[in-house]
Scaffold this active site. Structure first.
Site, mmCIF file in Angstrom:
data_model
loop_
_atom_site.group_PDB
_atom_site.id
_atom_site.type_symbol
_atom_site.label_atom_id
_atom_site.label_comp_id
_atom_site.label_asym_id
_atom_site.label_seq_id
_atom_site.Cartn_x
_atom_site.Cartn_y
_atom_site.Cartn_z
ATOM 1 N N HIS A 114 1.048 -1.149 0.133
ATOM 2 C CA HIS A 114 -0.155 0.071 0.135
ATOM 3 C C HIS A 114 0.866 1.278 0.152
ATOM 4 O O HIS A 114 0.407 2.225 -0.302
ATOM 5 C CB HIS A 114 -1.096 0.026 1.269
ATOM 6 N N ASP A 117 -0.137 2.946 -4.833
ATOM 7 C CA ASP A 117 -0.031 1.513 -5.467
ATOM 8 C C ASP A 117 -1.492 1.206 -6.257
ATOM 9 O O ASP A 117 -2.730 1.572 -5.956
ATOM 10 C CB ASP A 117 -0.194 0.646 -4.266
ATOM 11 N N ASN A 151 -8.892 3.830 -1.151
ATOM 12 C CA ASN A 151 -8.956 4.746 -0.043
ATOM 13 C C ASN A 151 -8.463 6.205 -0.039
ATOM 14 O O ASN A 151 -8.840 7.360 0.333
ATOM 15 C CB ASN A 151 -9.060 3.989 1.333
#
Length: 197
Positions: free
Chosen positions: A22, A95, A116
Site C-alpha cells: 500500500h 499503489d 481509500n
C-alpha cells in the site's frame, strides 16, 4: 497543460507499514527526494513529511501524508490550500492492484477505483478529480476478499525488485513530466516492464 507543483506519495504511517504494498506511492516520492537530494521534514501543519526543492529546473513540493491512508486527503488539502495549488497541478502516486508489479500507468483525472487514499483526496479537494495519478503496479491477489491483507502485506522479493526498478524509471522520467512533455513521459512510463512476466 498546468505544470505540476506538488507530488504526493500515498502511504500508511509507521514502520510496520513501511514495506507494505500500500506504500508503493510513497516509495516513489522517497526515491525522488533521494535522487534530487531534497530532505524531508515532519510538518505538522501539513499532516505529513514535506519537502521542497528543485527537480530539473522546476520548483517542486513533495508530500508523504502521515495520516492513515483513508485520511490522506487531509494532508493534500493542507498543502494545496497553503500554497494555492490547484488539483490539476498535483500528482498523486499510489499503489495499483489492476496492473502487474513492475508496470506503471500515468493518467489525468478519473475515479478512485476503490482506493481509500484516492477517495479521500478527491473528497478533500472538493470532489475535484482532475489531479494526475502515477499508478504503481502491485498486482492483484486474485479475489476481492483478499485485497486488504494483500495491500497491507509485503511484496515477494521478486515483486519488490520489479516495483523498485519501475520506480527508478519513474524517477528518471519525472523531469520529462515536469517539463510538460506529457506524451513522451506517458509513452516511456507505459512501456516500462520490469516484472517477471
Amino acid at each position: 497543460m498546468s505544470s505540476i507543483k506538488l507530488i504526493v506519495g500515498l502511504a500508511n504511517p509507521g514502520s510496520q507499514y513501511q514495506d507494505t504494498r500500500h506504500n508503493a506511492g510513497a516509495w516513489y516520492v522517497e526515491e525522488l527526494a533521494r535522487a534530487y537530494n531534497i530532505p524531508f521534514k515532519v510538518e505538522s501543519k501539513f499532516h505529513g513529511l514535506f519537502a521542497k526543492g528543485l527537480i530539473g529546473s522546476e520548483d517542486i513540493k513533495l508530500l508523504i501524508p502521515s495520516t492513515f491512508m483513508n485520511l490522506s486527503g487531509k494532508a493534500v488539502q493542507a498543502v494545496a490550500n497553503f500554497y494555492k495549488i490547484a488539483p490539476e497541478e498535483i500528482l498523486v502516486a499510489h499503489d495499483e492492484l489492476d496492473i502487474a508489479p513492475g508496470t506503471l500507468k500515468l493518467k489525468k483525472g478519473g475515479g478512485h477505483g476503490g482506493h481509500n487514499g484516492l477517495r479521500d483526496t478527491i473528497s478533500k479537494l472538493g470532489n475535484n478529480k482532475e489531479f494526475i495519478r502515477l499508478r504503481v503496479g502491485i498486482g492483484h491477489p486474485g479475489h476481492k476478499s483478499q485485497v486488504t491483507g494483500y495491500v497491507l502485506g509485503k511484496p515477494s522479493p521478486d515483486d519488490r525488485n520489479a516495483i523498485n526498478l519501475a520506480i527508478d524509471e519513474a524517477v528518471r522520467e519525472t523531469p520529462t513530466l515536469l517539463n510538460g512533455d506529457w506524451d513522451i513521459a506517458v509513452q516511456r512510463l507505459h512501456s516500462v516492464k520490469t516484472g517477471a512476466e
